[in-house]
Design an enzyme around this catalytic site. Structure first.
Site, PDB file in Angstrom:
ATOM      1  N   GLU A 232       0.833  -1.213   0.000  1.00 13.94           N
ATOM      2  CA  GLU A 232       0.000   0.000   0.000  1.00 13.94           C
ATOM      3  C   GLU A 232       0.865   1.261   0.000  1.00 13.94           C
ATOM      4  O   GLU A 232       1.710   1.436   0.893  1.00 13.94           O
ATOM      5  CB  GLU A 232      -0.917  -0.017   1.233  1.00 13.94           C
ATOM      6  CG  GLU A 232      -1.887   1.143   1.257  1.00 13.94           C
ATOM      7  CD  GLU A 232      -2.869   1.060   2.430  1.00 13.94           C
ATOM      8  OE1 GLU A 232      -3.182  -0.061   2.897  1.00 13.94           O
ATOM      9  OE2 GLU A 232      -3.313   2.124   2.870  1.00 13.94           O
TER      10      GLU A 232
ATOM     11  N   LYS B  38      -7.011  -1.108  11.648  1.00 14.17           N
ATOM     12  CA  LYS B  38      -6.444  -1.523  10.350  1.00 14.17           C
ATOM     13  C   LYS B  38      -5.230  -0.649  10.028  1.00 14.17           C
ATOM     14  O   LYS B  38      -4.202  -1.129   9.552  1.00 14.17           O
ATOM     15  CB  LYS B  38      -7.514  -1.411   9.260  1.00 14.17           C
ATOM     16  CG  LYS B  38      -7.099  -1.960   7.901  1.00 14.17           C
ATOM     17  CD  LYS B  38      -6.355  -0.970   7.039  1.00 14.17           C
ATOM     18  CE  LYS B  38      -5.981  -1.546   5.687  1.00 14.17           C
ATOM     19  NZ  LYS B  38      -5.134  -0.653   4.892  1.00 14.17           N
TER      20      LYS B  38
ATOM     21  N   ASP C 173       4.645 -14.404  11.393  1.00 19.03           N
ATOM     22  CA  ASP C 173       3.347 -14.853  10.876  1.00 19.03           C
ATOM     23  C   ASP C 173       2.313 -13.748  11.093  1.00 19.03           C
ATOM     24  O   ASP C 173       1.794 -13.575  12.191  1.00 19.03           O
ATOM     25  CB  ASP C 173       2.973 -16.137  11.634  1.00 19.03           C
ATOM     26  CG  ASP C 173       1.646 -16.715  11.209  1.00 19.03           C
ATOM     27  OD1 ASP C 173       0.855 -16.013  10.562  1.00 19.03           O
ATOM     28  OD2 ASP C 173       1.397 -17.889  11.551  1.00 19.03           O
TER      29      ASP C 173
ATOM     30  N   HIS D  95      -2.465  10.603   0.366  1.00 24.83           N
ATOM     31  CA  HIS D  95      -2.664   9.274  -0.208  1.00 24.83           C
ATOM     32  C   HIS D  95      -2.671   9.340  -1.735  1.00 24.83           C
ATOM     33  O   HIS D  95      -2.026   8.542  -2.401  1.00 24.83           O
ATOM     34  CB  HIS D  95      -4.001   8.735   0.297  1.00 24.83           C
ATOM     35  CG  HIS D  95      -4.089   7.248   0.248  1.00 24.83           C
ATOM     36  ND1 HIS D  95      -3.508   6.448   1.196  1.00 24.83           N
ATOM     37  CD2 HIS D  95      -4.674   6.423  -0.637  1.00 24.83           C
ATOM     38  CE1 HIS D  95      -3.733   5.196   0.908  1.00 24.83           C
ATOM     39  NE2 HIS D  95      -4.444   5.152  -0.212  1.00 24.83           N
TER      40      HIS D  95
HETATM   41  C1  MEV Z   1      -5.648   3.066   5.305  1.00 29.12           C
HETATM   42  O1  MEV Z   1      -4.893   1.958   4.920  1.00 29.12           O
HETATM   43  C2  MEV Z   1      -5.620   3.230   6.810  1.00 29.12           C
HETATM   44  C3  MEV Z   1      -6.514   4.323   7.378  1.00 29.12           C
HETATM   45  O2  MEV Z   1      -7.857   4.154   6.929  1.00 29.12           O
HETATM   46  C4  MEV Z   1      -6.435   4.211   8.881  1.00 29.12           C
HETATM   47  C5  MEV Z   1      -7.394   5.115   9.625  1.00 29.12           C
HETATM   48  O3  MEV Z   1      -8.451   5.465   9.095  1.00 29.12           O
HETATM   49  O4  MEV Z   1      -7.083   5.426  10.787  1.00 29.12           O
HETATM   50  C6  MEV Z   1      -6.067   5.679   6.910  1.00 29.12           C
END
Ligand code: MEV
Length: 441
Positions: free
Chosen positions: A85, A280, A296, A393
C-alpha cells in the site's frame, strides 16, 4: 470456469504451469511469460522459495521499504517494511521524524507468556478429574522433558499446566491450559510438540488411573494446539510531549490539535466501525514489519483483533489523553514474535531485515513493531483530523496510476509538478494523461 484435477501436487512445476495455462490463462504464452518473469535466475535461491510452500509456480513480489529515524528508548532504529500500500512507509517515516523531535518513542514489555491448549471431553465426576489432574501433572511435565531440554537450558519452557473446566460453555468440555516461555522463538512448533505429548500422556495415564471409573478413564482428546490469543504476551509503546510542542499544524493550535486527536481516538474506542479502520491503520505498520522479519502476520492479526475485543466490544488498540498539559498517546498490543527459527534463518531478505534492526531479541522486536503500529496510527489520525487522508494518499497513488497508464519518466515528472497544488483524482489523472498524449502526438 475452474475444472477439477487429480494428483496435481505430484505434477512437476512445468506440468503444473502447463495445466494452469491450458485451463485458466486467456493468453497461454503471455501468462507463462509473466510467471517466468518473476522466477529468480539464481536456481538455488528459486528452489529455496519453491520449497517454502507447495505447488509453487513462481514468486509474488512485495516491495521492501525502509523507514529511518525511529528513536525508541533513546536508540535509533531503521525499520524495514514489506507492504503493497502506498503512503504507509512515507507515513511511518514522517511520524518517526515528528516524534524524534519530541523525545522519541518509549516501549516496554508487559509480558511474554505464550499459550497452548489440549481440548478434551470428559464424561464423569469433575472432582475425580481434578484429583487425577493434580496427580498426573508432574508426569505430564516429565513426559515433555526431552522436547523442552534446550529451551529450559536457556531459561524458557513450560511455565504451567492448568486444568480448566469449560463445561458451562460446552457440555463435557475441559482444557489443559498450558503456558510457555519461548524466549526468542515464536515457538509454534515447540508448543504444539509439547501439547501433543502432554495430550498423549494425559490420555494414557487416565486409562490406568484407579481413581477414575471406566467411563471417566475414556478421555477424548479433541485437539492440541497453540492459541494465537496471547493477552499476556503484550508490549506497550508510547509517545508523550507537552501540548505546546504539538505545533506543526497550520490550521489548528497545539491545544486544538491535542483535543481533536484525543477525540478521534475516543471515537475509535466508542464505535466498532471506526475502531476496525483505526486498528487496520495500526496493522498497516505492524504487518509490514512482521512480514519483513519473517513472522506470521495472520497470527499477529488474529491475536491483535481478539485483544481489541477483550472487553466484549471491539475497541481501539491505541489510547490518547491530555493530562496536566501533557499529550500522551500509547498502544498496548499482544505480539508473539520470533527472531530465531522459522523463516528468520532461511529467507535471505528476512535475515537482512533483522540485520537492519541490529539483530533484535524477540522482546526488542516486539517493542519496535509496537512502535511501528503506534507511529502509523499517529500519522493516520493526524492526517484525518487535519488535511484529510486523501491529499497525501492520492499523491502517492498518482505514481500507481501513472504506472498503470504506462507513463514515461518525463511524463511522471510532468504530472508530479502539475498536481503539486491540485486535487488528484483517478479520473482527472486519466483525462490529463490522455490530453497530454493527444497534444504530443
Ligand atoms: C488506510 O490503509 C488506513 C486508514 O484508513 C487508517 C485510519 O483510518 O485510521 C487511513
Amino acid at each position: 470456469m475452474a475444472i477439477p484435477v487429480n494428483g496435481f501436487s505430484k505434477l512437476t512445476k512445468q506440468e503444473k504451469i502447463a495445466w494452469l495455462a491450458k485451463n485458466h490463462f486467456i493468453n497461454q504464452e503471455e501468462g507463462i511469460d509473466i510467471l517466468q518473469q518473476y522466477v529468480n535466475s539464481d536456481a538455488k535461491l528459486q528452489s529455496l522459495h519453491d520449497e517454502f510452500i507447495e505447488n509453487t509456480i513462481s514468486n509474488f513480489y512485495l516491495p521492501l521499504g525502509i523507514a529511518p529515524n525511529f528513536l525508541i528508548n533513546d536508540k535509533y532504529h531503521t525499520i524495514p517494511m514489506v507492504i503493497e500500500e502506498s503512503s504507509v512507509v512515507a507515513a511511518a517515516g514522517k511520524a518517526a521524524k515528528y516524534w524524534q523531535q519530541r523525545g522519541g518513542f518509549k516501549a516496554e514489555i508487559l509480558g511474554t507468556e505464550k499459550i497452548g491448549q489440549v481440548h478434551f471431553m470428559f464424561y464423569g465426576n469433575t472432582e475425580n478429574l481434578n484429583r487425577f489432574f493434580a496427580e498426573v501433572k508432574p508426569t505430564l511435565l516429565q513426559a515433555t522433558e526431552s522436547i523442552t531440554a534446550n529451551m529450559r537450558k536457556r531459561g524458557g519452557g513450560i511455565t504451567n499446566i492448568e486444568l480448566r473446566d469449560k463445561s458451562n460453555e460446552l457440555a463435557n468440555y475441559f482444557q489443559l491450559h498450558c503456558t510457555f516461555e519461548t524466549l526468542d522463538a515464536m515457538g509454534a512448533n515447540f508448543i504444539n510438540s509439547c501439547l501433543e505429548t502432554i495430550a498423549k500422556t494425559f490420555k494414557s495415564e487416565a486409562q490406568t488411573c484407579d481413581m477414575l471409573s471406566a467411563e471417566e478413564k475414556d478421555i477424548e482428546i479433541v485437539m492440541s494446539i497453540l492459541s494465537n490469543y496471547v493477552p499476556n504476551c503484550v508490549v506497550k509503546a508510547e509517545v508523550s510531549c507537552p501540548v505546546d510542542a504539538l505545533n506543526e499544524d497550520k490550521n489548528l493550535s497545539p491545544q486544538e490539535f491535542a483535543d481533536k486527536f484525543v477525540r478521534a481516538v475516543a471515537i475509535a474506542n466508542a464505535e466498532p466501525h471506526r475502531a476496525v479502520t483505526h486498528n487496520k491503520g495500526i496493522m498497516n505498520g505492524i504487518d509490514a514489519v512482521v512480514l519483513a522479519t519473517g513472522n506470521d502476520f495472520r497470527a499477529i492479526e488474529a491475536g491483535a483483533h481478539a485483544y481489541a475485543a477483550k472487553s466484549g466490544s471491539y475497541k481501539s488498540l491505541t489510547h490518547a489523553k491530555v493530562e496536566d498539559g501533557i499529550f500522551k498517546f500509547w498502544i498496548e498490543i499482544p505480539l508473539a514474535l520470533g527472531t530465531v527459527g522459522g523463516l528468520t534463518s532461511l529467507h535471505p531478505l528476512v535475515k537482512l531485515s533483522l540485520e537492519i534492526l541490529n539483530r533484535p531479541s524477540a522482546k526488542e522486536l516486539m517493542q519496535i513493531i509496537a512502535v511501528a503500529g503506534l507511529a502509523q496510527n499517529f500519522a493516520a489520525v493526524r492526517s484525518l483530523i487535519t488535511d484529510g487522508i486523501q491529499k497525501g494518499h492520492m499523491k502517492m497513488h498518482l505514481m500507481n496510476i501513472l504506472n498503470q497508464l504506462g507513463a514515461t519518466a518525463e511524463e511522471k515528472a510532468y504530472f508530479i509538478d502539475y498536481y503539486k497544488n491540485k486535487t488528484i483524482t483517478h479520473s482527472d489523472v486519466i483525462n490529463q494523461f490522455n490530453a497530454l498524449k493527444a497534444k504530443n502526438v
